[in-house]
Write a protein that holds these residues in place. Structure first.
Motif, PDB file in Angstrom:
ATOM      1  N   UNK A  11      43.197  -3.767  25.730  1.00 27.58           N
ATOM      2  CA  UNK A  11      44.370  -3.102  25.161  1.00 27.58           C
ATOM      3  C   UNK A  11      44.204  -2.908  23.651  1.00 27.58           C
ATOM      4  N   UNK A  12      43.176  -2.174  23.244  1.00 32.59           N
ATOM      5  CA  UNK A  12      42.866  -2.060  21.821  1.00 32.59           C
ATOM      6  C   UNK A  12      43.899  -1.258  21.028  1.00 32.59           C
ATOM      7  N   UNK A  25      33.615   1.225  18.173  1.00 32.61           N
ATOM      8  CA  UNK A  25      34.473   0.493  17.247  1.00 32.61           C
ATOM      9  C   UNK A  25      35.718   0.130  18.032  1.00 32.61           C
ATOM     10  N   UNK A  26      36.063  -1.152  18.038  1.00 33.69           N
ATOM     11  CA  UNK A  26      37.225  -1.587  18.802  1.00 33.69           C
ATOM     12  C   UNK A  26      37.968  -2.675  18.021  1.00 33.69           C
ATOM     13  N   UNK A  27      39.276  -2.534  17.967  1.00 35.50           N
ATOM     14  CA  UNK A  27      40.147  -3.494  17.304  1.00 35.50           C
ATOM     15  C   UNK A  27      41.177  -3.953  18.330  1.00 35.50           C
ATOM     16  N   UNK A  28      41.242  -5.275  18.566  1.00 36.59           N
ATOM     17  CA  UNK A  28      42.136  -5.770  19.608  1.00 36.59           C
ATOM     18  C   UNK A  28      42.582  -7.205  19.331  1.00 36.59           C
ATOM     19  N   UNK A  33      38.107   3.831  29.508  1.00 33.74           N
ATOM     20  CA  UNK A  33      39.027   3.264  30.501  1.00 33.74           C
ATOM     21  C   UNK A  33      38.807   1.769  30.677  1.00 33.74           C
ATOM     22  N   UNK A  34      37.548   1.355  30.792  1.00 34.73           N
ATOM     23  CA  UNK A  34      37.243  -0.060  31.005  1.00 34.73           C
ATOM     24  C   UNK A  34      37.664  -0.921  29.818  1.00 34.73           C
TER      25      UNK A  34
END
Length: 91
Positions: A20-21, A50-53, A13-14
């Motif tokens: 907004x990934x 793993x995050x893509x943004x 959530x955070x």
């Protein structure tokens, strides 16, 4: 809206709210660290993310890491011990 009780959901959530990934994958890796510093019997202490943004545009790797850590500061304050972050811009 009530806050989720499990750390994985709170982290999701955070990070979703802050960045907004396009891609977000969170793994509780606590079991592999049982008996190590910061590990707790109930887990929820060691995570891989793993995050893509697009929010990372123009930021260095260090700046991205710091931004993610700042967003999750309350989780660190409440028992999150270690975080592996793989972050990037969408291709």
């Amino acid at each position: 809206m009530p806050q989720p009780s499990d750390r994985t959901s709170r982290i999701r959530d955070l990070l979703t709210e802050a960045f907004e990934p396009e891609h977000l994958h969170i793994v509780d890796d606590s079991a592999r660290h049982a008996g190590h510093a910061g590990a707790a019997p109930g887990g929820e202490t060691h995570y891989n993310i793993e995050i893509t943004s697009h929010a990372f545009a123009g930021l260095s790797r260090v700046q991205i890491q710091r931004a993610v850590m700042m967003v999750l500061q309350k989780e660190f304050d409440s028992g999150l011990h270690a975080l592996s972050i793989q972050a990037k811009m969408p291709q």
